[in-house]
Design an enzyme around this catalytic site. Structure first.
Site, PDB file in Angstrom:
ATOM      1  N   LYS A 169      32.122  31.762  36.058  1.00  0.00           N
ATOM      2  CA  LYS A 169      31.376  30.492  36.144  1.00  0.00           C
ATOM      3  C   LYS A 169      32.171  29.498  36.984  1.00  0.00           C
ATOM      4  CE  LYS A 169      34.090  27.751  33.475  1.00  0.00           C
ATOM      5  NZ  LYS A 169      34.794  26.572  34.023  1.00  0.00           N
ATOM      6  N   VAL A 187      42.622  35.331  37.819  1.00  0.00           N
ATOM      7  CA  VAL A 187      43.180  35.080  36.480  1.00  0.00           C
ATOM      8  C   VAL A 187      43.713  33.652  36.403  1.00  0.00           C
ATOM      9  CG1 VAL A 187      44.981  35.817  34.848  1.00  0.00           C
ATOM     10  CG2 VAL A 187      43.750  37.521  36.220  1.00  0.00           C
ATOM     11  N   GLY A 191      40.294  28.798  36.036  1.00  0.00           N
ATOM     12  CA  GLY A 191      39.245  27.821  35.748  1.00  0.00           C
ATOM     13  C   GLY A 191      37.855  28.381  35.961  1.00  0.00           C
ATOM     14  N   ALA A 205      36.614  30.950  33.705  1.00  0.00           N
ATOM     15  CA  ALA A 205      36.238  31.563  32.417  1.00  0.00           C
ATOM     16  C   ALA A 205      36.328  33.093  32.444  1.00  0.00           C
ATOM     17  CB  ALA A 205      34.832  31.123  31.992  1.00  0.00           C
ATOM     18  N   SER A 207      37.018  34.477  28.978  1.00  0.00           N
ATOM     19  CA  SER A 207      35.870  34.178  28.098  1.00  0.00           C
ATOM     20  C   SER A 207      34.684  35.077  28.403  1.00  0.00           C
ATOM     21  CB  SER A 207      35.452  32.713  28.252  1.00  0.00           C
ATOM     22  OG  SER A 207      36.481  31.857  27.812  1.00  0.00           O
ATOM     23  N   ASP A 245      34.343  28.445  25.871  1.00  0.00           N
ATOM     24  CA  ASP A 245      33.486  28.879  26.981  1.00  0.00           C
ATOM     25  C   ASP A 245      32.691  30.147  26.672  1.00  0.00           C
ATOM     26  OD1 ASP A 245      34.014  26.842  28.776  1.00  0.00           O
ATOM     27  OD2 ASP A 245      35.623  27.904  29.803  1.00  0.00           O
TER      28      ASP A 245
END
Length: 287
Positions: A11, A96, A99, A101, A104, A137
């Site tokens: 995302k 990695v 920011g 996700a 998540s 998230d």
């Protein structure tokens, strides 16, 4: 079903505002989330042994309880009394600590996949509720698409899908701690709050340029002074045809919105030649 192959999609944040800090230490946020085409490949297989095994293409990723995939699999096994084990192969392509996700969305896909292969019949809303116990998230990564996220990121409202557009995602060779960025945010010193309502209106109108002009992320106030390369990559994108560029999440990844694929390809070549970003991808919005 004994195995399942999944695409765990990344995302970006089209807008990220922080409204204040709560008594429990978390921050109240208001964000526009958008799924993009970059994804990790995940294969989940049933195994007879009562174990959780994780294999990864990246040697430095933990494959034990410190991996969110493991936490998701353990939660499913414990809550639904699953006696069989799972072997999970993770092919990681999402940058990695970027920011985007990545961890998540891997956890979200694990919850989704185990629900399918063990035929548990868990509703999406229940999976999202479980995902929140793993990370703020994760519920969004189960839902995907274009969404307004409020609270700590768990209160989700599905929005009109963001119109299709071409994106460049560029990550410099640094990792950023989300926890550190939020802890360092000075609420009184935020230079400018993004116009979240304006972004939603532009999405509703199908106005990609309107979205690009109104994008904003208050966490840039913390991360850019620590890592000026983020601002440098943003400027390069804008100089080379982006109609808007912004840091995603707590960084350090920068994304730019482009009017067409050709302009994006040209900017990608410049960024790769310049060398400030280690990973430079062209992708699209995904709904």
């Amino acid at each position: 079903m004994d195995s399942i192959r999944l695409k765990a999609r990344a995302k970006i944040n089209l807008g990220l505002d922080v409204l204040g800090k709560r008594d429990d230490g978390y921050h109240e946020v208001r964000m526009i989330m958008q799924t993009v085409g970059i994804y990790d490949r995940i294969i989940i297989k049933k195994i007879p042994e009562d174990e959780i095994r994780i294999n990864s293409n990246l040697f430095f990723l933990p494959v034990n309880e410190n991996n969110l995939i493991y936490k998701a699999a353990r939660m499913m096994k414990d809550e639904y009394n699953i006696k069989e084990g799972v072997e999970i192969d993770l092919n990681k392509f999402i940058p990695v600590a970027a920011g985007m996700a990545g961890g998540s969305t891997d956890a979200a896909s694990t919850l989704f996949g185990m629900n399918k292969i063990f035929d548990l019949g868990i509703s999406q809303s229940k999976l999202m509720e479980m995902g929140l116990k793993i990370g703020a998230d994760v519920p969004y990564c189960i839902m995907r698409g274009t969404a307004l996220a409020e609270g700590i990121g768990e209160k989700l409202t599905r929005l009109t899908p963001m119109p299709h557009c071409w994106l460049i995602v560029a990550k410099p060779p640094i990792n950023v701690s989300t926890k550190l960025v939020y802890e360092s945010l000075d609420m009184g010193g935020i230079s400018k709050h993004p116009d979240i309502d304006g972004i939603m209106d532009a999405i509703k109108r199908g106005d990609v340029e309107g979205v690009a002009q109104k994008m904003g992320n208050v966490l840039e106030d913390v991360t850019i002074p620590l890592y000026p390369v983020i601002d440098s990559i943003k400027k390069q994108m804008l100089k080379n045809g982006a109609i808007g560029a912004m840091m995603s999440g707590s960084g350090p990844t920068v994304f730019g919105i482009f009017p067409d694929e050709q302009t994006a390809l040209g900017c990608q070549a410049v960024l790769k030649a310049q060398g400030e970003a280690r990973q430079v991808y062209i992708t699209e919005t995904f709904n």
